[in-house]
Write an enzyme that holds these catalytic residues in place. Structure first.
Site, PDB file in Angstrom:
ATOM      1  N   SER A 100      -9.030 -63.727 -32.950  1.00 11.91           N
ATOM      2  CA  SER A 100      -9.160 -63.537 -31.509  1.00 11.91           C
ATOM      3  C   SER A 100      -8.024 -64.286 -30.820  1.00 11.91           C
ATOM      4  O   SER A 100      -7.824 -65.474 -31.075  1.00 11.91           O
ATOM      5  CB  SER A 100     -10.522 -64.075 -31.057  1.00 11.91           C
ATOM      6  OG  SER A 100     -10.631 -64.020 -29.655  1.00 11.91           O
ATOM      7  N   LYS A 126      -8.141 -59.116 -31.985  1.00 18.33           N
ATOM      8  CA  LYS A 126      -8.850 -58.968 -30.706  1.00 18.33           C
ATOM      9  C   LYS A 126      -8.037 -59.700 -29.656  1.00 18.33           C
ATOM     10  O   LYS A 126      -7.588 -60.817 -29.884  1.00 18.33           O
ATOM     11  CB  LYS A 126     -10.230 -59.586 -30.865  1.00 18.33           C
ATOM     12  CG  LYS A 126     -10.945 -59.967 -29.596  1.00 18.33           C
ATOM     13  CD  LYS A 126     -12.405 -60.205 -29.926  1.00 18.33           C
ATOM     14  CE  LYS A 126     -12.933 -61.456 -29.287  1.00 18.33           C
ATOM     15  NZ  LYS A 126     -14.366 -61.658 -29.631  1.00 18.33           N
ATOM     16  N   LYS A 128      -7.985 -60.930 -25.548  1.00 19.20           N
ATOM     17  CA  LYS A 128      -8.800 -61.133 -24.350  1.00 19.20           C
ATOM     18  C   LYS A 128      -8.110 -60.428 -23.186  1.00 19.20           C
ATOM     19  O   LYS A 128      -6.887 -60.449 -23.069  1.00 19.20           O
ATOM     20  CB  LYS A 128      -8.934 -62.622 -24.055  1.00 19.20           C
ATOM     21  CG  LYS A 128      -9.686 -63.391 -25.137  1.00 19.20           C
ATOM     22  CD  LYS A 128     -11.197 -63.275 -24.977  1.00 19.20           C
ATOM     23  CE  LYS A 128     -11.908 -64.148 -26.006  1.00 19.20           C
ATOM     24  NZ  LYS A 128     -13.369 -64.148 -25.811  1.00 19.20           N
ATOM     25  N   ASP A 153     -11.663 -57.980 -25.625  1.00 20.01           N
ATOM     26  CA  ASP A 153     -12.880 -58.676 -25.185  1.00 20.01           C
ATOM     27  C   ASP A 153     -12.666 -59.067 -23.730  1.00 20.01           C
ATOM     28  O   ASP A 153     -11.690 -59.751 -23.412  1.00 20.01           O
ATOM     29  CB  ASP A 153     -13.124 -59.924 -26.050  1.00 20.01           C
ATOM     30  CG  ASP A 153     -14.452 -60.621 -25.735  1.00 20.01           C
ATOM     31  OD1 ASP A 153     -15.188 -60.137 -24.854  1.00 20.01           O
ATOM     32  OD2 ASP A 153     -14.747 -61.649 -26.378  1.00 20.01           O
ATOM     33  N   GLU A 178     -15.283 -55.094 -25.942  1.00 20.59           N
ATOM     34  CA  GLU A 178     -16.387 -56.059 -26.014  1.00 20.59           C
ATOM     35  C   GLU A 178     -16.763 -56.592 -24.635  1.00 20.59           C
ATOM     36  O   GLU A 178     -15.899 -57.059 -23.885  1.00 20.59           O
ATOM     37  CB  GLU A 178     -15.968 -57.219 -26.939  1.00 20.59           C
ATOM     38  CG  GLU A 178     -17.060 -58.253 -27.128  1.00 20.59           C
ATOM     39  CD  GLU A 178     -16.660 -59.347 -28.111  1.00 20.59           C
ATOM     40  OE1 GLU A 178     -15.597 -59.254 -28.733  1.00 20.59           O
ATOM     41  OE2 GLU A 178     -17.419 -60.314 -28.233  1.00 20.59           O
ATOM     42  N   ASP A 203     -21.908 -58.637 -26.564  1.00 18.41           N
ATOM     43  CA  ASP A 203     -21.907 -60.018 -27.046  1.00 18.41           C
ATOM     44  C   ASP A 203     -22.902 -60.799 -26.181  1.00 18.41           C
ATOM     45  O   ASP A 203     -24.083 -60.952 -26.533  1.00 18.41           O
ATOM     46  CB  ASP A 203     -20.469 -60.565 -26.954  1.00 18.41           C
ATOM     47  CG  ASP A 203     -20.328 -62.049 -27.238  1.00 18.41           C
ATOM     48  OD1 ASP A 203     -21.337 -62.746 -27.415  1.00 18.41           O
ATOM     49  OD2 ASP A 203     -19.183 -62.553 -27.252  1.00 18.41           O
ATOM     50  N   LYS A 227     -23.646 -63.619 -32.919  1.00 18.06           N
ATOM     51  CA  LYS A 227     -23.335 -65.042 -33.017  1.00 18.06           C
ATOM     52  C   LYS A 227     -24.687 -65.723 -33.220  1.00 18.06           C
ATOM     53  O   LYS A 227     -25.566 -65.612 -32.351  1.00 18.06           O
ATOM     54  CB  LYS A 227     -22.701 -65.554 -31.720  1.00 18.06           C
ATOM     55  CG  LYS A 227     -21.292 -65.030 -31.474  1.00 18.06           C
ATOM     56  CD  LYS A 227     -20.784 -65.479 -30.119  1.00 18.06           C
ATOM     57  CE  LYS A 227     -19.366 -64.971 -29.890  1.00 18.06           C
ATOM     58  NZ  LYS A 227     -18.945 -65.126 -28.478  1.00 18.06           N
ATOM     59  N   GLY A 255     -17.263 -65.825 -33.005  1.00 23.19           N
ATOM     60  CA  GLY A 255     -17.015 -67.245 -33.253  1.00 23.19           C
ATOM     61  C   GLY A 255     -17.168 -68.047 -31.975  1.00 23.19           C
ATOM     62  O   GLY A 255     -17.035 -67.514 -30.873  1.00 23.19           O
TER      63      GLY A 255
END
Ligand code: MG
Length: 334
Positions: A100, A126, A128, A153, A178, A203, A227, A255
């Site tokens: 990420s 991934k 952001k 995400d 996400e 998530d 998670k 994570g």
């Protein structure tokens, strides 16, 4: 958590702030000290999988529940002299992993980071995104890395009115988007998913197997990020996993910047058969100069992590490093 001379370890994923979800380190301590620990001391259970249901009277506070519950599972595995994956119902070997990447100051810097991580072996990337830093970033990464499994995400930074932006992103063959909308929403996510070919992944919105069932019933997502700390621990994770697997919906493991203790818990969890997509579990060295466990978590050049075979998480905890990092200590006895 110690019992009969054996000690098991858990790591709480709450942060000092409530900016991801409402819990914080302080709320976790309060809920553990004043509710969960006294409750746990009064319980007779045959297996750690019974613990989460026994905590049901305490509403919410999944991270607090997980901190305690996961330590009990780890203790159980050590008492059985078994690796954690075995008591969870997983398998040994390796897991495939992704990485990420946070928002970078410039697009050039982002491309450089992606280059590094792909060279390091990570199987999917991934990135952001947030309003104003989204479509152009995705277009730039996709232009340079045509075949890279790539996802974004948004950590709830958008509203349903932004659906047009995500419809445009359909062309970039993202593996998923996400948590684009509100952290406590499913209805708007369902309305968005209806407009997209790209799967939506939830998530922040998923705190239990019931949440997963509702989200799938609404078609609010087609992938779920598990998670353990967000769903009350391992029993919650297994239950979400099972709901998704029954519906042929893939899951993967997110994570929370864990030390090796929580990081390895994630490694073991991901050996369950429904974890068919690479997770966010990256090498210890990506976040820590020295980890709290030895050897640290390492990622192979082909983007895999070996699942430890020793009892519990399968690594030794380096106590002088834990001491060095300790700011507060509290012990509870029955
Ligand atoms: Mg996320």
């Amino acid at each position: 958590m110690s019992a009969d001379g054996v000690t098991g370890y858990g790591e709480c994923v709450a942060d000092s702030d409530p900016y991801y979800l409402p819990e914080t380190n302080h709320t976790v301590l309060h809920i553990l000290r004043d509710f969960l620990v006294p409750l746990a001391f009064g319980l007779e259970i045959a297996h750690p999988r019974e613990l989460l249901a026994a905590f049901a009277r305490v509403r919410g506070h999944e991270m607090a529940k997980a901190a305690l519950e996961m330590a009990v599972w780890e203790l159980h595995a050590r008492r059985e002299n078994a690796p954690l994956y075995r008591v969870l119902g997983g398998r040994g070997g390796q897991i495939a992993t992704g990485v990420s990447i946070g928002l970078q100051p410039t697009t050039a810097a982002l491309l450089e980071r992606v280059e590094e991580e792909v060279a390091a072996g990570y199987r999917r990337v991934k990135i952001k995104i947030k309003p104003g830093h989204d479509r152009d970033l995705v277009a730039a990464v996709r232009a340079r890395f045509a075949d890279l499994p790539l996802m974004v995400d948004a950590n709830s930074a958008y509203r349903l009115a932004d659906a047009g932006l995500f419809r445009e992103m359909d062309r970039y063959s993202l593996t998923m988007i996400e948590q684009p909308l509100a952290w406590d929403d499913m209805v708007d996510h369902a309305a968005l998913q209806r407009q997209l070919r790209t799967p939506v992944c939830l998530d922040e919105s998923i705190h239990s197997a019931e949440d997963a069932r509702r989200a799938l019933a609404l078609d609010a997502c087609r992938v779920i990020n598990i998670k353990a700390g967000r769903v009350g621990g391992f029993a919650g994770s297994l239950a979400v996993h099972d709901v998704c697997r029954a519906a042929s919906v893939p899951v993967w493991c997110g994570g929370m910047l864990e030390s090796g203790i929580g990081r390895l818990a994630n490694v073991h969890l991901q050996t369950l058969p429904g974890f068919t997509l690479p997770g966010d579990t990256s090498a210890s060295a990506r976040y820590f100069e020295e980890d709290l466990v030895e050897p640290p978590v390492v990622v192979s050049p082909s983007g895999t992590i070996d699942v430890p075979e020793g009892p519990g998480i399968g690594r030794e905890i380096v106590w002088p490093r834990v001491e060095k990092a300790t700011t507060f200590r509290e012990e509870w006895r029955p």
